[in-house]
Motif scaffolding. Structure first.
Motif: not given
Ligand code: PAF
Length: 324
Positions: A31-33, A70-72, A143-148, A167-171, A190-192, A207-209, A211-213
């Motif tokens: 997982y990413a985090t 990365g997740e992909r 769940e990851n959560g609502f992104r901000h 702004m970096r976004t997911m793919e 990719a997130f890493p 932008e991320n939820p 918990p990720v920030i």
């Protein structure tokens, strides 16, 4: 071999088992985090439950912090069977299982209750059935959560404040098409690679939820946090068919039930981080914008909704928004 070992081997042969069959199968979960984050909490519960439910025949080795990529890449490894499990956002999943894309539409879900009800109800559960034909077993929605949005330049209250920000976004095309209507310049990555890109100023924001920030310590490289909640980010616990196809029916049940418990724990951690994490990020020096003009963001998004309706069907979108 010592006499005792020979005796044990003879006994296990006599009982129809092998001394070696007692070795647990160790499953690689990525997982990413961090292990302390929402993904780590959910994954830990899953692993404890399968270990308990199979009397120690299955265990996990955790690969937190994108240690397996990365997740992909991790989803590809699940298909290939070189990785056993991944706890991943839906970010790249629609590229493998197109039916997932609909749940990535911005401002589709009103709140956590709505999102969880859809995921756990017939719509979400039906999407899970689309995975096996793509060489992936989807055990549960986590769940990851609502992104901000966070950025290094300014507070974001309305879309015009976000306009022009790189702004970096997911793919994820569904996200990117939506975010363009806010005037943002989406930069898929990719997130890493993200922390370095924020540090070096290659992108202005991301932008991320919460918990990720929090767990990724973005407060060290971003000044402004706006609680835009512009899209719900579902997550999934995915298993390689290479593992699933070897499980007995009883073990399959253990894995499925364990995934449900993991989802509950992961969602609880998301709630806790939403409740306590924003104050922490403020303490860490972030400037938090709580009052965001959600109506203006929804208005800006209207042209994207015309395309979403064409791609996914207006009635299918309505089926989701109608869930009470
Ligand atoms: O931004 C992303 O790529 C995802 O939200 C993350 C951080 C990998 C968690 O799933």
């Amino acid at each position: 071999m010592k006499l005792g070992h020979i005796a044990a081997a003879c006994l296990s042969l006599a009982l129809g088992t092998s001394a070696f069959a007692q070795q647990p199968t160790v499953l690689k979960i990525g997982y990413a985090t961090s292990k302390e984050s929402h993904y780590g909490v959910g994954s830990t519960v899953f692993c404890e439950e399968i270990e308990k439910g199979t009397q120690g025949r299955y265990k996990c080795q955790h690969f937190a912090n994108s240690a397996l990529g990365g997740e992909r890449e991790q989803i590809e490894a699940i298909q290939l069977g070189t990785q056993d499990l991944v706890n991943t956002s839906t970010g790249p999943v629609g590229n493998f299982v197109p039916e997932v894309k609909i749940v990535d539409i911005p401002f589709l879900f009103r709140d956590y209750d709505h999102a969880r009800k859809v995921m756990d109800g017939p719509i979400g559960q039906d999407i899970l059935t689309k995975f096996p034909s793509k060489g992936i077993i989807a055990l549960a929605w986590t769940e990851n959560g609502f992104r901000h949005m966070t950025n290094s330049k300014r507070d974001i209250v309305k879309p015009s404040d976000a306009a022009g920000l790189k702004m970096r976004t997911m793919e994820n095309k569904v996200h990117m098409d939506g975010y363009r209507t806010f005037g943002i310049l989406p930069t898929p990555m990719a997130f890493p690679e993200l922390f370095g890109a924020l540090q070096q100023g290659t992108v202005d924001g991301q932008e991320n939820p919460i918990p990720v920030i929090l767990s990724s310590k973005f407060s060290q490289v971003q000044k402004h946090l706006s609680l835009t909640g512009h899209v719900y980010s579902p997550a999934l616990l995915l298993l390689s068919p290479k593992v699933w196809n070897k499980l007995s029916d009883a073990d399959k049940k253990v894995f499925t039930e364990a995934a449900k418990k993991a989802a509950i724990a992961q969602r609880k951690k998301v709630n806790d981080d939403e409740n306590n994490g924003i104050a922490q990020l403020e303490k860490d020096g972030m400037k938090v914008t709580r009052t965001v003009d959600g109506a203006a963001f929804r208005e800006a998004l209207k042209p994207a909704y015309v395309s979403y309706a064409k791609e996914f069907g207006a009635d299918n979108i309505k089926k989701i928004t109608d869930v009470k």
